[in-house]
Design an enzyme around this catalytic site. Structure first.
Site, PDB file in Angstrom:
ATOM      1  N   CYS A 150      24.653  -0.878  24.138  1.00 47.49           N
ATOM      2  CA  CYS A 150      24.079   0.162  25.014  1.00 47.49           C
ATOM      3  C   CYS A 150      22.600  -0.067  25.335  1.00 47.49           C
ATOM      4  O   CYS A 150      21.993   0.737  26.028  1.00 47.49           O
ATOM      5  CB  CYS A 150      24.271   1.543  24.399  1.00 47.49           C
ATOM      6  SG  CYS A 150      23.097   1.918  23.093  1.00 47.49           S
ATOM      7  N   CYS A 161      23.629   4.575  19.921  1.00 47.93           N
ATOM      8  CA  CYS A 161      25.091   4.569  19.736  1.00 47.93           C
ATOM      9  C   CYS A 161      25.485   4.240  18.290  1.00 47.93           C
ATOM     10  O   CYS A 161      26.664   4.236  17.953  1.00 47.93           O
ATOM     11  CB  CYS A 161      25.769   3.603  20.707  1.00 47.93           C
ATOM     12  SG  CYS A 161      25.552   1.862  20.279  1.00 47.93           S
ATOM     13  N   PRO A 187       0.818  -1.212   0.000  1.00 47.47           N
ATOM     14  CA  PRO A 187       0.000   0.000   0.000  1.00 47.47           C
ATOM     15  C   PRO A 187       0.857   1.269   0.000  1.00 47.47           C
ATOM     16  O   PRO A 187       1.960   1.274   0.547  1.00 47.47           O
ATOM     17  CB  PRO A 187      -0.817  -0.104   1.292  1.00 47.47           C
ATOM     18  CG  PRO A 187      -0.137  -1.129   2.130  1.00 47.47           C
ATOM     19  CD  PRO A 187       0.683  -1.992   1.235  1.00 47.47           C
ATOM     20  N   ASN A 204      11.091   4.880  -2.075  1.00 43.74           N
ATOM     21  CA  ASN A 204      10.588   3.602  -1.572  1.00 43.74           C
ATOM     22  C   ASN A 204      11.660   2.857  -0.789  1.00 43.74           C
ATOM     23  O   ASN A 204      12.845   2.955  -1.081  1.00 43.74           O
ATOM     24  CB  ASN A 204      10.061   2.755  -2.721  1.00 43.74           C
ATOM     25  CG  ASN A 204       8.856   3.407  -3.370  1.00 43.74           C
ATOM     26  OD1 ASN A 204       8.253   4.304  -2.778  1.00 43.74           O
ATOM     27  ND2 ASN A 204       8.519   2.982  -4.563  1.00 43.74           N
ATOM     28  N   GLY A 212       4.468   7.814  -9.652  1.00 38.51           N
ATOM     29  CA  GLY A 212       3.835   7.244  -8.465  1.00 38.51           C
ATOM     30  C   GLY A 212       4.151   7.949  -7.160  1.00 38.51           C
ATOM     31  O   GLY A 212       4.356   7.305  -6.138  1.00 38.51           O
ATOM     32  N   PHE A 243       1.065   5.547   0.969  1.00 40.16           N
ATOM     33  CA  PHE A 243       0.689   6.247   2.198  1.00 40.16           C
ATOM     34  C   PHE A 243      -0.708   6.839   2.116  1.00 40.16           C
ATOM     35  O   PHE A 243      -1.516   6.683   3.001  1.00 40.16           O
ATOM     36  CB  PHE A 243       1.660   7.408   2.447  1.00 40.16           C
ATOM     37  CG  PHE A 243       2.855   7.034   3.261  1.00 40.16           C
ATOM     38  CD1 PHE A 243       2.980   5.783   3.816  1.00 40.16           C
ATOM     39  CD2 PHE A 243       3.866   7.958   3.486  1.00 40.16           C
ATOM     40  CE1 PHE A 243       4.085   5.437   4.569  1.00 40.16           C
ATOM     41  CE2 PHE A 243       4.979   7.633   4.233  1.00 40.16           C
ATOM     42  CZ  PHE A 243       5.080   6.369   4.774  1.00 40.16           C
ATOM     43  N   ARG A 244      -0.938   7.558   1.013  1.00 40.85           N
ATOM     44  CA  ARG A 244      -2.050   8.501   1.055  1.00 40.85           C
ATOM     45  C   ARG A 244      -3.267   8.144   0.230  1.00 40.85           C
ATOM     46  O   ARG A 244      -4.253   8.858   0.280  1.00 40.85           O
ATOM     47  CB  ARG A 244      -1.544   9.893   0.647  1.00 40.85           C
ATOM     48  CG  ARG A 244      -0.547  10.455   1.644  1.00 40.85           C
ATOM     49  CD  ARG A 244      -0.035  11.825   1.256  1.00 40.85           C
ATOM     50  NE  ARG A 244       0.936  12.298   2.240  1.00 40.85           N
ATOM     51  CZ  ARG A 244       2.222  11.940   2.258  1.00 40.85           C
ATOM     52  NH1 ARG A 244       2.686  11.124   1.326  1.00 40.85           N
ATOM     53  NH2 ARG A 244       3.038  12.410   3.183  1.00 40.85           N
TER      54      ARG A 244
HETATM   55  P1  CNA Z   1       2.116   8.791  -1.343  1.00 43.78           P
HETATM   56  O1  CNA Z   1       2.072  10.123  -0.721  1.00 43.78           O
HETATM   57  O2  CNA Z   1       1.260   7.701  -0.750  1.00 43.78           O
HETATM   58  O3  CNA Z   1       1.676   8.997  -2.872  1.00 43.78           O
HETATM   59  C1  CNA Z   1       1.533   7.924  -3.760  1.00 43.78           C
HETATM   60  C2  CNA Z   1       1.061   8.494  -5.092  1.00 43.78           C
HETATM   61  O4  CNA Z   1       1.027   7.427  -6.034  1.00 43.78           O
HETATM   62  C3  CNA Z   1      -0.337   9.110  -5.034  1.00 43.78           C
HETATM   63  O5  CNA Z   1      -0.337  10.323  -5.729  1.00 43.78           O
HETATM   64  C4  CNA Z   1      -1.205   8.053  -5.739  1.00 43.78           C
HETATM   65  O6  CNA Z   1      -2.295   8.648  -6.442  1.00 43.78           O
HETATM   66  C5  CNA Z   1      -0.235   7.452  -6.710  1.00 43.78           C
HETATM   67  N1  CNA Z   1      -0.512   6.079  -7.081  1.00 43.78           N
HETATM   68  C6  CNA Z   1      -0.917   5.051  -6.297  1.00 43.78           C
HETATM   69  N2  CNA Z   1      -1.013   3.920  -7.012  1.00 43.78           N
HETATM   70  C7  CNA Z   1      -0.663   4.248  -8.293  1.00 43.78           C
HETATM   71  C8  CNA Z   1      -0.581   3.520  -9.499  1.00 43.78           C
HETATM   72  N3  CNA Z   1      -0.837   2.204  -9.582  1.00 43.78           N
HETATM   73  N4  CNA Z   1      -0.184   4.176 -10.631  1.00 43.78           N
HETATM   74  C9  CNA Z   1       0.089   5.501 -10.600  1.00 43.78           C
HETATM   75  N5  CNA Z   1       0.015   6.252  -9.476  1.00 43.78           N
HETATM   76  C10 CNA Z   1      -0.346   5.616  -8.337  1.00 43.78           C
HETATM   77  O7  CNA Z   1       3.590   8.213  -1.449  1.00 43.78           O
HETATM   78  P2  CNA Z   1       4.935   8.996  -1.761  1.00 43.78           P
HETATM   79  O8  CNA Z   1       5.881   7.980  -2.236  1.00 43.78           O
HETATM   80  O9  CNA Z   1       4.717  10.208  -2.565  1.00 43.78           O
HETATM   81  O10 CNA Z   1       5.315   9.477  -0.288  1.00 43.78           O
HETATM   82  C11 CNA Z   1       6.558   9.412   0.158  1.00 43.78           C
HETATM   83  C12 CNA Z   1       6.762   8.352   1.253  1.00 43.78           C
HETATM   84  C13 CNA Z   1       6.018   7.088   1.032  1.00 43.78           C
HETATM   85  C14 CNA Z   1       8.147   7.932   1.307  1.00 43.78           C
HETATM   86  O11 CNA Z   1       8.736   8.371   2.484  1.00 43.78           O
HETATM   87  C15 CNA Z   1       8.179   6.387   1.259  1.00 43.78           C
HETATM   88  O12 CNA Z   1       9.155   5.883   2.127  1.00 43.78           O
HETATM   89  C16 CNA Z   1       6.847   6.009   1.687  1.00 43.78           C
HETATM   90  N6  CNA Z   1       6.303   4.682   1.337  1.00 43.78           N
HETATM   91  C17 CNA Z   1       7.042   3.763   0.674  1.00 43.78           C
HETATM   92  C18 CNA Z   1       6.473   2.539   0.343  1.00 43.78           C
HETATM   93  C19 CNA Z   1       7.303   1.534  -0.405  1.00 43.78           C
HETATM   94  O13 CNA Z   1       8.500   1.409  -0.163  1.00 43.78           O
HETATM   95  N7  CNA Z   1       6.696   0.814  -1.354  1.00 43.78           N
HETATM   96  C20 CNA Z   1       5.152   2.252   0.681  1.00 43.78           C
HETATM   97  C21 CNA Z   1       4.434   3.233   1.380  1.00 43.78           C
HETATM   98  C22 CNA Z   1       5.014   4.448   1.696  1.00 43.78           C
END
Ligand code: CNA
Length: 270
Positions: free
Chosen positions: A164, A140, A36, A110, A200, A38-39
């Site tokens: 520690c 540490c 999943p 990611n 993404g 985040f948003r």
């Molecule tokens: P976010 O804020 O959740 O945004 C994700 C974006 O991707 C949104 O605009 C969605 O509309 C869009 N989206 C979702 N699915 C699709 C799809 N199939 N095709 C096209 N667009 C899509 O996440 P961000 O990455 O912008 O936020 C930054 C955070 C999320 C970072 O600090 C990451 O570490 C963190 N994160 C990482 C993971 C991972 O490693 N897979 C998972 C969840 C959160």
């Protein structure tokens, strides 16, 4: 660019003017792998964190909150641990950029390491928010054994430093922590970009989101996302390709003549 569509982007990518392509990735490139973001409403991690009784969702990534209550992060980490998920066609598209000698750098937010698993060359990847590859004591900074931390996380047991007794966490960058040195060292290279492809991400987390402003004014910027993000669309050569990123990169791949190669390479990740 001749037009603001995938075909025009492909045409530009095949011209001599386009030698250095930079990519910025966010959680949206991994949602089709089953991780999943985040948003996204309803399915995003923030929506599902309610069961962890956090005061507010971002607390799960705050170091001071972790110090007092590490279990919510451990719960989240158990869900995200690498090895459970397969790279997506979008990750493979980034690998093809490298295969075709176009990829300069892939900046990723990611922490799932799916870029590496898709065989994007390691020296082309900047994991801006760290990864599960290493782990340290938060007090540490002594390294901790990866297998032991993984076993602890699987059992929802908190791991403590052998020296520690501080808490141990994977080297994932929390809010308020500095980004890896490699991130800062690589940012200036964006000034040489011929093309920026942003995929993404909601472009809401700084300093990562600010990278879109570092490319030259005349460098085309392409956003591939479910929704508009950041200021992409304001410059003359900005292209916004809305939709599921796997569909859009397939369309772009087809326009580049890479359609079969994309499916063949992606099949290898299974
Ligand atoms: P976010 O804020 O959740 O945004 C994700 C974006 O991707 C949104 O605009 C969605 O509309 C869009 N989206 C979702 N699915 C699709 C799809 N199939 N095709 C096209 N667009 C899509 O996440 P961000 O990455 O912008 O936020 C930054 C955070 C999320 C970072 O600090 C990451 O570490 C963190 N994160 C990482 C993971 C991972 O490693 N897979 C998972 C969840 C959160």
């Amino acid at each position: 660019l001749v037009g603001r569509d995938a075909v025009s982007v492909a045409e530009y990518m095949q011209s001599d003017d386009c030698r250095k392509v930079f990519v910025m990735l966010g959680a949206g490139v991994s949602t089709s792998a089953g991780i999943p973001d985040f948003r996204s409403p309803g399915t995003g991690l923030y929506h599902n964190l309610a069961k962890l009784n956090l005061p507010y969702p971002e607390a799960v990534f705050e170091i001071n909150y972790f110090r007092n209550n590490p279990l919510p992060f451990y719960t989240l980490a158990r869900e995200l641990y690498p090895g459970k998920f397969r790279p997506t066609p979008t990750h493979t598209f980034v690998k093809l950029l490298a295969d075709h000698k176009l990829l300069d750098t892939c900046f990723t937010q990611n922490i799932d390491t799916l870029e590496r698993q898709a065989n994007v060359p390691g020296h082309r990847i900047v994991e801006a928010h760290g990864s599960f590859a290493d782990q340290h004591c938060i007090e540490c900074h002594r390294p901790f054994d990866g297998q032991r931390l993984r076993a602890a996380i699987e059992k929802s047991q908190v791991a403590h430093c052998d020296k520690c007794k501080g808490l141990v966490k994977p080297d994932i960058v929390f809010f308020g922590e500095s980004l890896p040195a490699l991130f800062h060292q690589t940012v200036p290279k964006l000034r040489e970009a011929d093309l920026l492809i942003v995929i993404g991400t909601s472009l809401k987390v700084n300093p990562f989101a600010a990278l879109t402003g570092f490319v030259p004014d005349d460098c085309p910027r392409v956003l591939i996302n479910m929704e508009r993000a950041g200021d992409i669309g304001r410059r003359a050569d900005d292209v916004v390709l809305l939709g599921r990123c796997d569909d859009v990169v397939r369309e772009l791949g087809a326009a580049l003549g890479w359609a079969d190669e994309l499916e063949r390479e992606w099949a290898k990740t299974d």
